[in-house]
Design an enzyme around this catalytic site. Structure first.
Site, PDB file in Angstrom:
ATOM      1  N   PRO A 191     -25.279 -12.647 -56.507  1.00  0.00           N
ATOM      2  CA  PRO A 191     -23.894 -13.012 -56.789  1.00  0.00           C
ATOM      3  C   PRO A 191     -22.896 -11.879 -56.585  1.00  0.00           C
ATOM      4  O   PRO A 191     -23.149 -10.745 -56.967  1.00  0.00           O
ATOM      5  CB  PRO A 191     -23.917 -13.443 -58.263  1.00  0.00           C
ATOM      6  CG  PRO A 191     -25.170 -12.874 -58.820  1.00  0.00           C
ATOM      7  CD  PRO A 191     -26.144 -12.816 -57.672  1.00  0.00           C
ATOM      8  N   ASN A 192     -21.799 -12.232 -55.947  1.00  0.00           N
ATOM      9  CA  ASN A 192     -20.633 -11.373 -55.714  1.00  0.00           C
ATOM     10  C   ASN A 192     -20.826 -10.331 -54.626  1.00  0.00           C
ATOM     11  O   ASN A 192     -19.864  -9.647 -54.273  1.00  0.00           O
ATOM     12  CB  ASN A 192     -20.169 -10.704 -57.023  1.00  0.00           C
ATOM     13  CG  ASN A 192     -19.730 -11.723 -58.038  1.00  0.00           C
ATOM     14  OD1 ASN A 192     -18.880 -12.562 -57.729  1.00  0.00           O
ATOM     15  ND2 ASN A 192     -20.307 -11.716 -59.226  1.00  0.00           N
ATOM     16  N   ARG A 240     -14.317  -6.159 -53.378  1.00  0.00           N
ATOM     17  CA  ARG A 240     -14.600  -6.002 -54.805  1.00  0.00           C
ATOM     18  C   ARG A 240     -14.722  -4.523 -55.180  1.00  0.00           C
ATOM     19  O   ARG A 240     -15.569  -3.806 -54.654  1.00  0.00           O
ATOM     20  CB  ARG A 240     -15.926  -6.708 -55.102  1.00  0.00           C
ATOM     21  CG  ARG A 240     -16.434  -6.559 -56.508  1.00  0.00           C
ATOM     22  CD  ARG A 240     -17.855  -7.096 -56.597  1.00  0.00           C
ATOM     23  NE  ARG A 240     -18.360  -6.998 -57.945  1.00  0.00           N
ATOM     24  CZ  ARG A 240     -19.651  -7.024 -58.263  1.00  0.00           C
ATOM     25  NH1 ARG A 240     -20.558  -7.169 -57.298  1.00  0.00           N
ATOM     26  NH2 ARG A 240     -20.036  -6.922 -59.506  1.00  0.00           N
ATOM     27  N   TYR A 242     -18.086   0.057 -55.194  1.00  0.00           N
ATOM     28  CA  TYR A 242     -19.013  -0.523 -54.220  1.00  0.00           C
ATOM     29  C   TYR A 242     -18.738  -0.124 -52.766  1.00  0.00           C
ATOM     30  O   TYR A 242     -19.479  -0.511 -51.872  1.00  0.00           O
ATOM     31  CB  TYR A 242     -19.002  -2.052 -54.347  1.00  0.00           C
ATOM     32  CG  TYR A 242     -19.501  -2.523 -55.700  1.00  0.00           C
ATOM     33  CD1 TYR A 242     -20.820  -2.300 -56.080  1.00  0.00           C
ATOM     34  CD2 TYR A 242     -18.649  -3.167 -56.600  1.00  0.00           C
ATOM     35  CE1 TYR A 242     -21.279  -2.714 -57.316  1.00  0.00           C
ATOM     36  CE2 TYR A 242     -19.112  -3.590 -57.843  1.00  0.00           C
ATOM     37  CZ  TYR A 242     -20.419  -3.356 -58.192  1.00  0.00           C
ATOM     38  OH  TYR A 242     -20.885  -3.761 -59.421  1.00  0.00           O
ATOM     39  N   ASN A 274     -31.024  -7.167 -53.756  1.00  0.00           N
ATOM     40  CA  ASN A 274     -29.990  -6.785 -54.725  1.00  0.00           C
ATOM     41  C   ASN A 274     -29.613  -8.075 -55.446  1.00  0.00           C
ATOM     42  O   ASN A 274     -28.872  -8.903 -54.912  1.00  0.00           O
ATOM     43  CB  ASN A 274     -28.773  -6.164 -54.031  1.00  0.00           C
ATOM     44  CG  ASN A 274     -27.747  -5.670 -55.058  1.00  0.00           C
ATOM     45  OD1 ASN A 274     -27.831  -6.000 -56.231  1.00  0.00           O
ATOM     46  ND2 ASN A 274     -26.787  -4.886 -54.597  1.00  0.00           N
ATOM     47  N   ALA A 314     -25.734  -9.275 -60.761  1.00  0.00           N
ATOM     48  CA  ALA A 314     -25.776  -9.365 -62.223  1.00  0.00           C
ATOM     49  C   ALA A 314     -27.008 -10.120 -62.742  1.00  0.00           C
ATOM     50  O   ALA A 314     -27.401  -9.946 -63.903  1.00  0.00           O
ATOM     51  CB  ALA A 314     -24.499 -10.012 -62.752  1.00  0.00           C
ATOM     52  N   HIS A 343     -29.933  -8.297 -64.599  1.00  0.00           N
ATOM     53  CA  HIS A 343     -29.922  -7.902 -66.000  1.00  0.00           C
ATOM     54  C   HIS A 343     -30.460  -8.970 -66.954  1.00  0.00           C
ATOM     55  O   HIS A 343     -30.707  -8.672 -68.114  1.00  0.00           O
ATOM     56  CB  HIS A 343     -28.501  -7.475 -66.408  1.00  0.00           C
ATOM     57  CG  HIS A 343     -27.861  -6.568 -65.396  1.00  0.00           C
ATOM     58  ND1 HIS A 343     -28.436  -5.372 -65.022  1.00  0.00           N
ATOM     59  CD2 HIS A 343     -26.733  -6.696 -64.646  1.00  0.00           C
ATOM     60  CE1 HIS A 343     -27.669  -4.800 -64.098  1.00  0.00           C
ATOM     61  NE2 HIS A 343     -26.639  -5.583 -63.849  1.00  0.00           N
ATOM     62  N   ASP A 371     -39.896 -14.267 -62.516  1.00  0.00           N
ATOM     63  CA  ASP A 371     -41.082 -15.114 -62.335  1.00  0.00           C
ATOM     64  C   ASP A 371     -41.296 -15.467 -60.865  1.00  0.00           C
ATOM     65  O   ASP A 371     -42.434 -15.523 -60.391  1.00  0.00           O
ATOM     66  CB  ASP A 371     -40.946 -16.412 -63.141  1.00  0.00           C
ATOM     67  CG  ASP A 371     -41.189 -16.204 -64.628  1.00  0.00           C
ATOM     68  OD1 ASP A 371     -41.640 -15.103 -65.005  1.00  0.00           O
ATOM     69  OD2 ASP A 371     -40.920 -17.136 -65.409  1.00  0.00           O
ATOM     70  N   GLU A 389     -36.117  -3.245 -55.293  1.00  0.00           N
ATOM     71  CA  GLU A 389     -34.899  -3.579 -56.032  1.00  0.00           C
ATOM     72  C   GLU A 389     -33.814  -2.555 -55.686  1.00  0.00           C
ATOM     73  O   GLU A 389     -34.011  -1.352 -55.877  1.00  0.00           O
ATOM     74  CB  GLU A 389     -35.201  -3.529 -57.539  1.00  0.00           C
ATOM     75  CG  GLU A 389     -33.982  -3.784 -58.398  1.00  0.00           C
ATOM     76  CD  GLU A 389     -34.224  -3.486 -59.871  1.00  0.00           C
ATOM     77  OE1 GLU A 389     -35.375  -3.194 -60.270  1.00  0.00           O
ATOM     78  OE2 GLU A 389     -33.229  -3.520 -60.624  1.00  0.00           O
ATOM     79  N   HIS A 432     -29.604  -1.406 -55.847  1.00  0.00           N
ATOM     80  CA  HIS A 432     -28.230  -1.522 -56.361  1.00  0.00           C
ATOM     81  C   HIS A 432     -27.382  -0.477 -55.677  1.00  0.00           C
ATOM     82  O   HIS A 432     -27.820   0.681 -55.545  1.00  0.00           O
ATOM     83  CB  HIS A 432     -28.186  -1.305 -57.877  1.00  0.00           C
ATOM     84  CG  HIS A 432     -29.091  -2.242 -58.610  1.00  0.00           C
ATOM     85  ND1 HIS A 432     -28.773  -3.560 -58.818  1.00  0.00           N
ATOM     86  CD2 HIS A 432     -30.327  -2.063 -59.103  1.00  0.00           C
ATOM     87  CE1 HIS A 432     -29.790  -4.143 -59.433  1.00  0.00           C
ATOM     88  NE2 HIS A 432     -30.743  -3.260 -59.616  1.00  0.00           N
ATOM     89  N   ARG A 448     -23.427   3.187 -65.859  1.00  0.00           N
ATOM     90  CA  ARG A 448     -22.308   2.267 -66.040  1.00  0.00           C
ATOM     91  C   ARG A 448     -22.383   1.607 -67.425  1.00  0.00           C
ATOM     92  O   ARG A 448     -22.943   2.162 -68.346  1.00  0.00           O
ATOM     93  CB  ARG A 448     -22.296   1.248 -64.893  1.00  0.00           C
ATOM     94  CG  ARG A 448     -22.106   1.937 -63.522  1.00  0.00           C
ATOM     95  CD  ARG A 448     -22.006   0.944 -62.398  1.00  0.00           C
ATOM     96  NE  ARG A 448     -20.862   0.039 -62.589  1.00  0.00           N
ATOM     97  CZ  ARG A 448     -20.713  -1.117 -61.951  1.00  0.00           C
ATOM     98  NH1 ARG A 448     -21.636  -1.516 -61.093  1.00  0.00           N
ATOM     99  NH2 ARG A 448     -19.658  -1.879 -62.185  1.00  0.00           N
ATOM    100  N   ARG A 502     -25.706  -3.100 -67.907  1.00  0.00           N
ATOM    101  CA  ARG A 502     -26.257  -2.916 -66.555  1.00  0.00           C
ATOM    102  C   ARG A 502     -27.481  -2.004 -66.540  1.00  0.00           C
ATOM    103  O   ARG A 502     -28.178  -1.911 -65.538  1.00  0.00           O
ATOM    104  CB  ARG A 502     -25.188  -2.338 -65.616  1.00  0.00           C
ATOM    105  CG  ARG A 502     -24.086  -3.294 -65.300  1.00  0.00           C
ATOM    106  CD  ARG A 502     -23.125  -2.727 -64.265  1.00  0.00           C
ATOM    107  NE  ARG A 502     -21.792  -3.219 -64.473  1.00  0.00           N
ATOM    108  CZ  ARG A 502     -21.315  -4.376 -63.969  1.00  0.00           C
ATOM    109  NH1 ARG A 502     -22.062  -5.130 -63.201  1.00  0.00           N
ATOM    110  NH2 ARG A 502     -20.081  -4.757 -64.230  1.00  0.00           N
TER     111      ARG A 502
END
Ligand code: DQA
Length: 146
Positions: free
Chosen positions: A11-12, A19, A24, A75, A78, A81, A88, A99, A101, A108, A112
């Site tokens: 998301p985002n 953003r 970012y 990535n 959100a 978290h 799963d 993973e 970010h 932060r 997060r």
């Protein structure tokens, strides 16, 4: 070995470049996807790039990797978290997942700092901006796919 890697963004991340550029950066997701694809190609792999704001679509994308993809650079935004459903899905496909970010999630806001997906991922890379995606790709191919 399928010689194929999935780049999966949550998301985002479709808002990259717009953003919070101070966090970012100004690179767009399209830029990252095309650089990632080029780097994968140089390493002898093709890349499939998927982005979704929906948790279910991310789970479908992870499940779709089973039996046709060698590993995932993820990535989860959100969802990182709190999504035990994504955790799963990763565990159920038994594929190496890196993973990533862009920001340093440990420097932060407190919410997060926690990654519920970290235990089922090979490694967490954060705080390196877009380079984190390419480093993850190289490590995935070098260390977990031969
Ligand atoms: C992020 C960090 C997350 O906390 C945030 O929700 C994102 C992006 C990162 O790349 O730094 O959407 O995963």
């Amino acid at each position: 070995m399928f010689h194929k890697i999935m780049l999966l963004n949550g998301p985002n991340l479709n808002m990259l470049g717009i953003r919070q550029p101070e966090i970012y950066g100004r690179t767009t997701l399209a830029d990252i996807e095309s650089r990632f694809t080029e780097k994968a190609k140089a390493l002898g792999f093709s890349a499939e790039c998927v982005q979704s704001n929906s948790e279910g679509a991310l789970i479908d994308a992870i499940q779709s990797c089973y039996g046709r993809i060698d590993g995932i650079v993820l990535n989860a935004g959100a969802y990182t978290h709190y999504s035990y459903a994504i955790r799963d899905a990763i565990a159920s496909v038994s594929l190496p997942v890196m993973e990533v970010h862009l920001s340093d999630i440990h420097a932060r806001e407190e919410f997060r700092h926690i990654s519920v997906i970290e235990p089922v991922c090979k490694k967490q890379i954060c705080g390196l901006g877009e380079d984190g995606y390419y480093i993850a790709l190289e490590e995935l191919i070098r260390d977990y796919v031969d």
